[in-house]
Motif scaffolding. Structure first.
Motif, PDB file in Angstrom:
ATOM      1  N   THR A  37       0.835  -1.200   0.000  1.00 23.71           N
ATOM      2  CA  THR A  37       0.000   0.000   0.000  1.00 23.71           C
ATOM      3  C   THR A  37       0.874   1.256   0.000  1.00 23.71           C
ATOM      4  OG1 THR A  37      -1.696  -1.177   1.255  1.00 23.71           O
ATOM      5  CG2 THR A  37      -1.860   1.229   1.175  1.00 23.71           C
ATOM      6  N   LYS A  38       0.519   2.191  -0.864  1.00 24.29           N
ATOM      7  CA  LYS A  38       1.213   3.474  -0.927  1.00 24.29           C
ATOM      8  C   LYS A  38       0.387   4.538  -0.208  1.00 24.29           C
ATOM      9  CE  LYS A  38       4.380   1.716  -3.585  1.00 24.29           C
ATOM     10  NZ  LYS A  38       5.732   1.436  -3.038  1.00 24.29           N
ATOM     11  N   ARG A  39       1.066   5.408   0.512  1.00 24.41           N
ATOM     12  CA  ARG A  39       0.369   6.500   1.171  1.00 24.41           C
ATOM     13  C   ARG A  39      -0.159   7.468   0.121  1.00 24.41           C
ATOM     14  NH1 ARG A  39       1.760   6.922   6.832  1.00 24.41           N
ATOM     15  NH2 ARG A  39       3.298   5.325   7.353  1.00 24.41           N
ATOM     16  N   PRO A  40      -1.395   7.942   0.277  1.00 26.68           N
ATOM     17  CA  PRO A  40      -1.966   8.828  -0.750  1.00 26.68           C
ATOM     18  C   PRO A  40      -1.288  10.189  -0.731  1.00 26.68           C
ATOM     19  CG  PRO A  40      -3.413   8.724   1.147  1.00 26.68           C
ATOM     20  CD  PRO A  40      -2.326   7.714   1.396  1.00 26.68           C
ATOM     21  N   PRO A  41      -1.046  10.773  -1.905  1.00 31.74           N
ATOM     22  CA  PRO A  41      -0.493  12.137  -1.936  1.00 31.74           C
ATOM     23  C   PRO A  41      -1.558  13.134  -1.517  1.00 31.74           C
ATOM     24  CG  PRO A  41      -1.053  11.423  -4.148  1.00 31.74           C
ATOM     25  CD  PRO A  41      -1.274  10.233  -3.248  1.00 31.74           C
ATOM     26  N   HIS A  42      -1.119  14.223  -0.921  1.00 34.94           N
ATOM     27  CA  HIS A  42      -2.073  15.251  -0.502  1.00 34.94           C
ATOM     28  C   HIS A  42      -2.518  16.058  -1.707  1.00 34.94           C
ATOM     29  CE1 HIS A  42      -4.130  18.233   1.891  1.00 34.94           C
ATOM     30  NE2 HIS A  42      -3.428  19.185   1.288  1.00 34.94           N
ATOM     31  N   HIS A  43      -3.815  16.253  -1.830  1.00 30.65           N
ATOM     32  CA  HIS A  43      -4.376  17.050  -2.917  1.00 30.65           C
ATOM     33  C   HIS A  43      -5.103  18.257  -2.332  1.00 30.65           C
ATOM     34  CE1 HIS A  43      -4.015  13.047  -4.923  1.00 30.65           C
ATOM     35  NE2 HIS A  43      -3.593  13.815  -5.908  1.00 30.65           N
ATOM     36  N   ALA A  44      -4.587  19.414  -2.627  1.00 29.76           N
ATOM     37  CA  ALA A  44      -5.260  20.637  -2.183  1.00 29.76           C
ATOM     38  C   ALA A  44      -6.494  20.877  -3.037  1.00 29.76           C
ATOM     39  CB  ALA A  44      -4.306  21.821  -2.294  1.00 29.76           C
ATOM     40  N   THR A  45      -7.455  21.609  -2.484  1.00 30.72           N
ATOM     41  CA  THR A  45      -8.672  21.951  -3.223  1.00 30.72           C
ATOM     42  C   THR A  45      -8.679  23.458  -3.431  1.00 30.72           C
ATOM     43  OG1 THR A  45      -9.784  20.151  -2.062  1.00 30.72           O
ATOM     44  CG2 THR A  45     -11.176  21.659  -3.294  1.00 30.72           C
ATOM     45  N   PRO A  46      -8.158  23.912  -4.569  1.00 34.60           N
ATOM     46  CA  PRO A  46      -8.033  25.358  -4.778  1.00 34.60           C
ATOM     47  C   PRO A  46      -9.380  26.054  -4.827  1.00 34.60           C
ATOM     48  CG  PRO A  46      -7.623  24.164  -6.825  1.00 34.60           C
ATOM     49  CD  PRO A  46      -7.717  23.136  -5.734  1.00 34.60           C
ATOM     50  N   GLY A  47      -9.441  27.213  -4.152  1.00 38.28           N
ATOM     51  CA  GLY A  47     -10.639  28.047  -4.247  1.00 38.28           C
ATOM     52  C   GLY A  47     -11.761  27.647  -3.324  1.00 38.28           C
ATOM     53  N   THR A  48     -11.649  26.520  -2.627  1.00 40.15           N
ATOM     54  CA  THR A  48     -12.717  26.068  -1.736  1.00 40.15           C
ATOM     55  C   THR A  48     -12.094  25.638  -0.413  1.00 40.15           C
ATOM     56  OG1 THR A  48     -13.956  25.256  -3.649  1.00 40.15           O
ATOM     57  CG2 THR A  48     -14.688  24.518  -1.495  1.00 40.15           C
ATOM     58  N   THR A  49     -12.718  26.000   0.690  1.00 40.43           N
ATOM     59  CA  THR A  49     -12.198  25.655   2.010  1.00 40.43           C
ATOM     60  C   THR A  49     -13.264  24.953   2.836  1.00 40.43           C
ATOM     61  OG1 THR A  49     -12.915  27.730   3.038  1.00 40.43           O
ATOM     62  CG2 THR A  49     -10.756  27.731   1.959  1.00 40.43           C
ATOM     63  N   TYR A  50     -12.835  24.407   3.955  1.00 37.92           N
ATOM     64  CA  TYR A  50     -13.777  23.781   4.881  1.00 37.92           C
ATOM     65  C   TYR A  50     -14.814  24.794   5.347  1.00 37.92           C
ATOM     66  CZ  TYR A  50     -15.514  21.608   9.175  1.00 37.92           C
ATOM     67  OH  TYR A  50     -16.317  21.098  10.162  1.00 37.92           O
ATOM     68  N   GLU A  51     -14.375  26.049   5.543  1.00 38.62           N
ATOM     69  CA  GLU A  51     -15.304  27.105   5.962  1.00 38.62           C
ATOM     70  C   GLU A  51     -16.399  27.316   4.925  1.00 38.62           C
ATOM     71  OE1 GLU A  51     -12.010  27.251   6.243  1.00 38.62           O
ATOM     72  OE2 GLU A  51     -11.988  27.057   8.436  1.00 38.62           O
ATOM     73  N   ASN A  52     -16.057  27.159   3.632  1.00 34.02           N
ATOM     74  CA  ASN A  52     -17.070  27.294   2.578  1.00 34.02           C
ATOM     75  C   ASN A  52     -18.143  26.218   2.711  1.00 34.02           C
ATOM     76  OD1 ASN A  52     -14.407  28.078   0.282  1.00 34.02           O
ATOM     77  ND2 ASN A  52     -15.738  29.512   1.367  1.00 34.02           N
ATOM     78  N   THR A  53     -17.732  25.002   3.082  1.00 35.43           N
ATOM     79  CA  THR A  53     -18.721  23.926   3.246  1.00 35.43           C
ATOM     80  C   THR A  53     -19.621  24.213   4.444  1.00 35.43           C
ATOM     81  OG1 THR A  53     -17.340  22.529   4.687  1.00 35.43           O
ATOM     82  CG2 THR A  53     -17.048  22.282   2.313  1.00 35.43           C
ATOM     83  N   GLN A  54     -19.030  24.798   5.500  1.00 38.50           N
ATOM     84  CA  GLN A  54     -19.834  25.116   6.672  1.00 38.50           C
ATOM     85  C   GLN A  54     -20.820  26.244   6.386  1.00 38.50           C
ATOM     86  OE1 GLN A  54     -19.665  23.006   9.463  1.00 38.50           O
ATOM     87  NE2 GLN A  54     -18.646  22.065   7.721  1.00 38.50           N
ATOM     88  N   ARG A  55     -20.438  27.171   5.517  1.00 35.80           N
ATOM     89  CA  ARG A  55     -21.368  28.219   5.096  1.00 35.80           C
ATOM     90  C   ARG A  55     -22.534  27.600   4.318  1.00 35.80           C
ATOM     91  NH1 ARG A  55     -24.359  32.586   5.838  1.00 35.80           N
ATOM     92  NH2 ARG A  55     -24.744  33.772   3.934  1.00 35.80           N
ATOM     93  N   GLN A  56     -22.256  26.597   3.514  1.00 30.47           N
ATOM     94  CA  GLN A  56     -23.336  25.920   2.792  1.00 30.47           C
ATOM     95  C   GLN A  56     -24.302  25.261   3.767  1.00 30.47           C
ATOM     96  OE1 GLN A  56     -22.089  22.824   0.088  1.00 30.47           O
ATOM     97  NE2 GLN A  56     -24.083  22.692  -0.896  1.00 30.47           N
ATOM     98  N   ARG A  57     -23.772  24.602   4.806  1.00 30.69           N
ATOM     99  CA  ARG A  57     -24.642  23.996   5.827  1.00 30.69           C
ATOM    100  C   ARG A  57     -25.482  25.069   6.530  1.00 30.69           C
ATOM    101  NH1 ARG A  57     -22.210  20.301   3.721  1.00 30.69           N
ATOM    102  NH2 ARG A  57     -23.977  20.690   2.361  1.00 30.69           N
ATOM    103  N   GLU A  58     -24.877  26.228   6.791  1.00 34.22           N
ATOM    104  CA  GLU A  58     -25.600  27.320   7.443  1.00 34.22           C
ATOM    105  C   GLU A  58     -26.757  27.800   6.580  1.00 34.22           C
ATOM    106  OE1 GLU A  58     -24.798  31.835   9.216  1.00 34.22           O
ATOM    107  OE2 GLU A  58     -23.275  30.820   8.017  1.00 34.22           O
ATOM    108  N   ILE A  59     -26.525  27.945   5.281  1.00 36.14           N
ATOM    109  CA  ILE A  59     -27.592  28.389   4.373  1.00 36.14           C
ATOM    110  C   ILE A  59     -28.702  27.352   4.338  1.00 36.14           C
ATOM    111  CG2 ILE A  59     -28.156  28.937   1.974  1.00 36.14           C
ATOM    112  CD1 ILE A  59     -25.303  30.052   1.697  1.00 36.14           C
ATOM    113  N   GLU A  60     -28.348  26.073   4.347  1.00 30.28           N
ATOM    114  CA  GLU A  60     -29.365  25.023   4.376  1.00 30.28           C
ATOM    115  C   GLU A  60     -30.242  25.153   5.610  1.00 30.28           C
ATOM    116  OE1 GLU A  60     -26.623  21.644   2.087  1.00 30.28           O
ATOM    117  OE2 GLU A  60     -26.865  21.620   4.267  1.00 30.28           O
TER     118      GLU A  60
END
Length: 379
Positions: A300-323
């Motif tokens: 098993t190989k350790r997975p490389p880290h993949h950044a998510t440009p332009g989107t953050t965890y805070e953005n997902t929490q804002r989506q939950r807040e709007i819901e």
């Protein structure tokens, strides 16, 4: 096939819908009880006299909810556990140990399911104890406020009742506090608890199957938009049973020489800690995006880290807040006593839906989930 909390998400949502149905039913019952005879000069007296009937009706809803939820939860736990186990079969099916796992019984581990069901029953017991008191308390409060406002000549009884009802519907049936001291409304608390326990069932089904065939190490995926609780565990190897904290273990290489009497191959594996430790520190919390897979030393190989440009965890929490805002105003619309109040509430729903569309459009890695914006209507 790795296992993750998302594997049981649909099961949790199905159970949570029972609580949403019950909350919608209770909100509508309160609204109808208040509206009946609202123009009578004896309205307040009649409402207070009818509290016993309302309490009986609420207790009936709560008892039906508990019976339905208990049955659905157990079904969900069995399915989630089996999904986790089958994930291990799919993950290792091409290997000798995988074929051994396929040949074994795939019935759910009854003690594990019973333990998880009992845990959820303990977590949700306050829901049923709180429902009747919460509804009756708010009913009495609405009657008191409406009567006081009318006596002062500031608003009509209907206006006062609607205003108080709106506040109740916006909050939902509240008063449920988790171990971290956070307050929840009934439906959200139930969904959080069910999502958590069904995710645990899927993960336990997976890890139990791995343990049966001697696989003692697992690896955590790299997930986009990870939260701070999980970031420290990304790409790390964990022991199913072992000591806490980072350490190194010497494990047999997953692929051994085929020659007779050849020496056993071993490999040093850095381990970040135990799975129990990682979960205690937040890994696989509700809404966690990470998955867990068997770790085969030397393969098993350790997975490389993949950044998510332009989107953050805070953005997902804002989506939950709007819901939450969308659901809030839909509940307000559901208890409207007239078309004007309903139109105003629905206008706020549309405003927040527009905000959701704009937010999702601005972050390409976000996806809108209509089911999370819905409240079910009482039948």
């Amino acid at each position: 096939m790795p296992v993750s909390p998302a594997m049981a998400e649909d099961l949790a949502r199905e159970v949570a819908r029972l609580y949403e149905d019950a909350e919608s039913s209770l909100l509508e019952r309160v609204a109808k009880a208040l509206e009946a005879g609202i123009d009578s000069p004896r309205w307040a007296e009649l409402k207070l006299a009818a509290i016993g009937d309302l309490r009986s009706a609420v207790e009936e809803v709560a008892e039906a909810l508990q019976a339905d939820a208990d049955g659905k939860v157990r079904e969900a736990l069995v399915v989630a556990y089996n999904r986790g186990r089958q994930a291990a079969v799919a993950e290792l099916g091409a290997l000798d140990i995988g074929r051994e796992l396929v040949a074994r019984e795939t019935l759910p581990n009854a003690p594990a399911v019973d333990r998880l069901a009992a845990s959820l029953a303990t977590d949700t017991r306050p829901l049923y104890q709180r429902i009747t008191r919460a509804v009756v308390d708010v009913f009495q409060r609405v009657v008191g406020r409406a009567s006081g406002g009318v006596l002062l000549g500031t608003v009509t009884r209907r206006q006062a009742s609607q205003r108080a009802l709106n506040q109740f519907a916006a909050r939902g049936i509240t008063g449920f506090v988790d171990n971290a001291g956070r307050s929840w409304d009934m439906a959200s608390y139930a969904e959080m608890a069910v999502r958590s326990v069904t995710a645990r069932a899927a993960i336990e089904g997976h890890t139990d199957a791995l343990a049966e065939i001697g696989v003692g190490l697992v690896i955590v995926s790299d997930a986009p938009l990870e939260c701070p609780l999980c970031a420290q565990w990304e790409g790390e190897v964990l022991e199913l049973v072992g000591e806490a904290g980072p350490h190194t273990v010497i494990a047999e290489h997953a692929i051994q020489p085929s020659r007779l009497f050849a020496p056993t191959r071993t490999v040093a594996v850095h381990v970040a800690g135990s799975l129990v430790e990682a979960r205690a520190k937040g890994l696989f919390h509700p809404n966690c995006r990470h998955s867990l897979a068997a770790y085969l030393p030397g393969v098993t190989k350790r997975p490389p880290h993949h950044a998510t440009p332009g989107t953050t965890y805070e953005n997902t929490q804002r989506q939950r807040e709007i819901e939450r805002h969308i659901r809030r105003w839909k509940r307000v619309a559901a208890v409207a006593m007239d078309e004007d109040a309903r139109w105003k509430a629905n206008a706020r729903v549309r405003q927040w839906q527009a905000a959701q569309r704009d937010h999702v459009a601005a972050h390409e890695h976000l996806r809108r989930k209509p089911a999370r914006e819905q409240i079910t209507q009482a039948r």
